[in-house]
Design an enzyme around this catalytic site. Structure first.
Site, PDB file in Angstrom:
ATOM      1  N   SER A 169       0.850  -1.202   0.000  1.00  0.00           N
ATOM      2  CA  SER A 169       0.000   0.000   0.000  1.00  0.00           C
ATOM      3  C   SER A 169       0.877   1.240   0.000  1.00  0.00           C
ATOM      4  CB  SER A 169      -0.902   0.023   1.244  1.00  0.00           C
ATOM      5  OG  SER A 169      -1.472   1.321   1.346  1.00  0.00           O
ATOM      6  N   MET A 184     -12.238   4.304  -1.255  1.00  0.00           N
ATOM      7  CA  MET A 184     -12.907   4.687   0.000  1.00  0.00           C
ATOM      8  C   MET A 184     -13.581   6.031  -0.272  1.00  0.00           C
ATOM      9  SD  MET A 184      -9.846   3.465   2.517  1.00  0.00           S
ATOM     10  CE  MET A 184      -8.687   3.481   1.165  1.00  0.00           C
ATOM     11  N   ASP A 197      -6.784  -5.941   4.724  1.00  0.00           N
ATOM     12  CA  ASP A 197      -6.164  -4.618   4.592  1.00  0.00           C
ATOM     13  C   ASP A 197      -6.174  -3.899   5.934  1.00  0.00           C
ATOM     14  OD1 ASP A 197      -5.266  -2.166   3.770  1.00  0.00           O
ATOM     15  OD2 ASP A 197      -6.982  -1.702   2.479  1.00  0.00           O
TER      16      ASP A 197
HETATM   17  C1  DX5 Z   1      -6.455   2.145   5.287  1.00  0.00           C
HETATM   18  C2  DX5 Z   1      -5.973   1.664   3.934  1.00  0.00           C
HETATM   19  C3  DX5 Z   1      -4.856   0.704   3.965  1.00  0.00           C
HETATM   20  C4  DX5 Z   1      -3.606   1.209   4.637  1.00  0.00           C
HETATM   21  C5  DX5 Z   1      -3.003   0.059   5.359  1.00  0.00           C
HETATM   22  O1  DX5 Z   1      -7.646   2.811   5.129  1.00  0.00           O
HETATM   23  O2  DX5 Z   1      -7.041   1.056   3.211  1.00  0.00           O
HETATM   24  O3  DX5 Z   1      -4.566   0.181   2.666  1.00  0.00           O
HETATM   25  O4  DX5 Z   1      -2.641   1.734   3.775  1.00  0.00           O
HETATM   26  O5  DX5 Z   1      -1.925   0.514   6.072  1.00  0.00           O
HETATM   27  P1  DX5 Z   1      -1.161  -0.360   7.176  1.00  0.00           P
HETATM   28  O6  DX5 Z   1      -0.638  -1.580   6.468  1.00  0.00           O
HETATM   29  O7  DX5 Z   1      -0.117   0.564   7.648  1.00  0.00           O
HETATM   30  O8  DX5 Z   1      -2.173  -0.712   8.230  1.00  0.00           O
HETATM   31 ZN    ZN Z   2      -6.593  -0.003   1.322  1.00  0.00          ZN
END
Ligand code: DX5
Ligand code: ZN
Length: 219
Positions: A8, A68, A175
């Protein structure tokens, strides 16, 4: 079934985005996860189709756009024509989910549905046949670097059971809060795609982190 690591870029250094993407590609990431936030559905604002197109031009990896946003129907085409290969929308904002998924597939991308932590699997009871992948949010969407919510184990297991029972083919993606030291347990629940942002980009050695994640995934 496959076990893939999706990096990500939310946690990447945006001043050096191209370099960061090359580095995770060289380090063995399977997918680039691209988080789109609109400041309405989630309290944060990130990147849009122009940046996705720029990313498309510098990587061979599949791009997984996670929308989102409060009104995904208006922007599906923008992201797919910019180069997204996987596209997920949140079930919580889709009034006509069947139609939305058909459109994503017609436009040539893999169609995914994302579930917030409080949304039950039963919300997908009449749609799973149409879904290429289910994205289980394992944190509240909006930010990187949060902690994994353990209730997600049950959710992933339920999805896995349904998939087995009805011989369905959808992939399960998780995720949020995925780290080298919890990926084995999550993998066991039946996950195929693991999104990791801060665990990779905040580490000293992307190669080591991604390889350790892959090693810890239970086949
Ligand atoms: C949060 C995102 C994720 C985020 C995850 O809303 O959808 O994709 O980047 O980040 P980590 O791996 O740091 O929890
Ligand atoms: Zn995400």
């Amino acid at each position: 079934m496959s076990k893939l690591i999706a990096a990500s870029i939310l946690s990447a250094d945006f001043t050096r985005l191209g370099e960061e993407i090359k580095n995770v590609e060289d380090a063995g990431a399977d997918i680039i996860h691209f988080d789109v936030m609109d400041g309405h559905f989630v309290p944060n604002l990130t990147v849009g189709p122009m940046v996705l197109r720029a990313v498309r031009n510098i990587t061979q990896l599949p791009i997984d756009a996670h929308l989102m946003v409060a009104n995904p129907d208006h922007v599906l085409e923008d992201y797919i024509s910019a180069g997204a290969n996987y596209l997920s929308v949140h079930v919580e904002v889709c009034h006509h989910l069947h139609r939305t998924l058909q459109k994503i597939k017609q436009l040539g991308a893999k169609a995914g549905v994302a579930l917030n932590p409080h949304t039950p699997v039963s919300a997908l009871a009449y749609i799973l046949e149409e879904v290429d992948f289910v994205l289980v949010m394992t944190v509240n969407p909006g930010f990187g670097g949060q902690s994994f919510i353990p209730a997600a184990f049950k959710k992933v297991s339920e999805l896995k059971e349904i998939r087995q029972k009805h011989q369905m083919k959808f992939l399960i993606e998780v995720d949020g809060g995925i780290k080298v030291d919890n990926i084995a347990q999550i993998s066991q629940a039946g996950v195929n795609i693991f999104v990791a942002g801060s665990a990779i980009f905040n580490s000293q050695d992307y190669f080591q982190t991604i390889q350790d994640m892959k090693k810890n995934c239970i086949k």
